[in-house]
Design an enzyme around this catalytic site. Structure first.
Site, PDB file in Angstrom:
ATOM      1  N   MET A 132       0.691  71.644  36.346  1.00 43.79           N
ATOM      2  CA  MET A 132       1.124  72.818  35.594  1.00 43.79           C
ATOM      3  C   MET A 132       0.349  74.072  35.983  1.00 43.79           C
ATOM      4  SD  MET A 132       3.528  71.425  34.025  1.00 43.79           S
ATOM      5  CE  MET A 132       4.074  72.482  32.696  1.00 43.79           C
ATOM      6  N   HIS A 144      11.149  69.894  40.179  1.00 45.86           N
ATOM      7  CA  HIS A 144      11.438  70.739  39.016  1.00 45.86           C
ATOM      8  C   HIS A 144      12.699  70.216  38.320  1.00 45.86           C
ATOM      9  CE1 HIS A 144      11.381  74.313  36.555  1.00 45.86           C
ATOM     10  NE2 HIS A 144      12.666  74.467  36.784  1.00 45.86           N
TER      11      HIS A 144
HETATM   12  C1  GRF Z   1       8.764  66.677  35.290  1.00 45.89           C
HETATM   13  O1  GRF Z   1       9.895  66.991  34.512  1.00 45.89           O
HETATM   14  C2  GRF Z   1       8.728  67.538  36.521  1.00 45.89           C
HETATM   15  O2  GRF Z   1       9.997  67.837  37.029  1.00 45.89           O
HETATM   16  C3  GRF Z   1       8.056  68.791  36.028  1.00 45.89           C
HETATM   17  O3  GRF Z   1       7.081  68.348  35.131  1.00 45.89           O
HETATM   18  C4  GRF Z   1       7.469  67.081  34.587  1.00 45.89           C
HETATM   19  C5  GRF Z   1       6.344  66.142  34.865  1.00 45.89           C
HETATM   20  O4  GRF Z   1       6.556  64.869  34.282  1.00 45.89           O
HETATM   21  N1  GRF Z   1       7.521  69.560  37.122  1.00 45.89           N
HETATM   22  P1  GRF Z   1       5.638  63.655  34.701  1.00 45.89           P
HETATM   23  O5  GRF Z   1       4.203  64.076  34.427  1.00 45.89           O
HETATM   24  O6  GRF Z   1       5.873  63.364  36.155  1.00 45.89           O
HETATM   25  O7  GRF Z   1       6.055  62.520  33.819  1.00 45.89           O
END
Ligand code: GRF
Length: 200
Positions: free
Chosen positions: A94, A113
């Site tokens: 993030m 994404h």
């Molecule tokens: C996913 O929806 C991805 O597309 C976005 O953040 C979320 C991460 O989920 N960038 P995770 O940590 O892989 O379960």
């Protein structure tokens, strides 16, 4: 691809890590010829980091709190470089990357994404899709640059938005596709890189 090329991938994450788990599973099941050389989280309590440690992968937290962006990215690069990853895969990481990071791994950073980019970049992509009333959303794997969810697209999956969907229902339907498309995009990109390297 094969054992000749560098098939090492590094994973950067901040949370749940379900995309990381899906990549790990694809490797374990022999579907993806790659090796996870390093998992880095910017948050100490990320579930994905805990799993990576449990599974004995090289995994570490580099806390980002209160750090200057360029300085943070320099630390990331320093931690990653010794592992010499062919690809760095953002999996729910993030943070926006600075030019420092992108320059260290040019055309070597993938992101996933939960929308059909260039629609709905940024946070709460699934909610944005619902708010706009789109009938088809999906997910996108793309090369990351310094922007927010920008950069050349590698693969996409379309996912229907169903009558009565809320954010949770749509997110879950998209996530299922994320877990199938990310490892395929990684395989595709590793193959391209190794073909290019063989030319030179
Ligand atoms: C996913 O929806 C991805 O597309 C976005 O953040 C979320 C991460 O989920 N960038 P995770 O940590 O892989 O379960």
């Amino acid at each position: 691809m094969g054992t000749m090329g560098n098939n090492k991938i590094a994973i950067l994450l901040s949370g749940r890590g379900s995309n990381f788990v899906a990549i790990y599973d694809a490797i374990r099941r022999g579907k993806l010829d790659a090796e996870i050389c390093c998992v880095i989280s910017n948050l100490a309590d990320a579930t994905g980091l805990r799993l990576a440690q449990e599974w004995g992968l090289p995994a570490l937290c580099i806390p980002s709190k209160g750090m200057d962006r360029a300085e943070y990215d320099r630390r990331l690069v320093e931690a990653l470089k010794p592992h010499a990853p062919a690809l760095v895969c953002l999996a729910g990481f993030m943070r926006i990357l600075s030019p420092v990071f992108i320059a260290a791994f040019p055309s070597r950073v993938l992101n996933i994404h939960p929308a059909l980019l260039p629609s709905f970049p940024g946070l709460h992509a699934q909610r944005q899709a619902l708010d706009h009333g789109v009938k088809i959303s999906g997910c996108t794997v793309h090369f990351a640059d310094e922007g927010m969810d920008t950069g050349p697209i590698v693969m996409q999956r379309a996912v229907p938005v169903l009558e009565g969907d809320d954010e949770n229902a749509l997110s879950a339907r998209i996530l299922e596709q994320e877990h199938d498309v990310y490892w395929r995009a990684i395989a595709h990109t590793l193959a391209k890189i190794s073909a290019k390297n063989a030319e030179n």
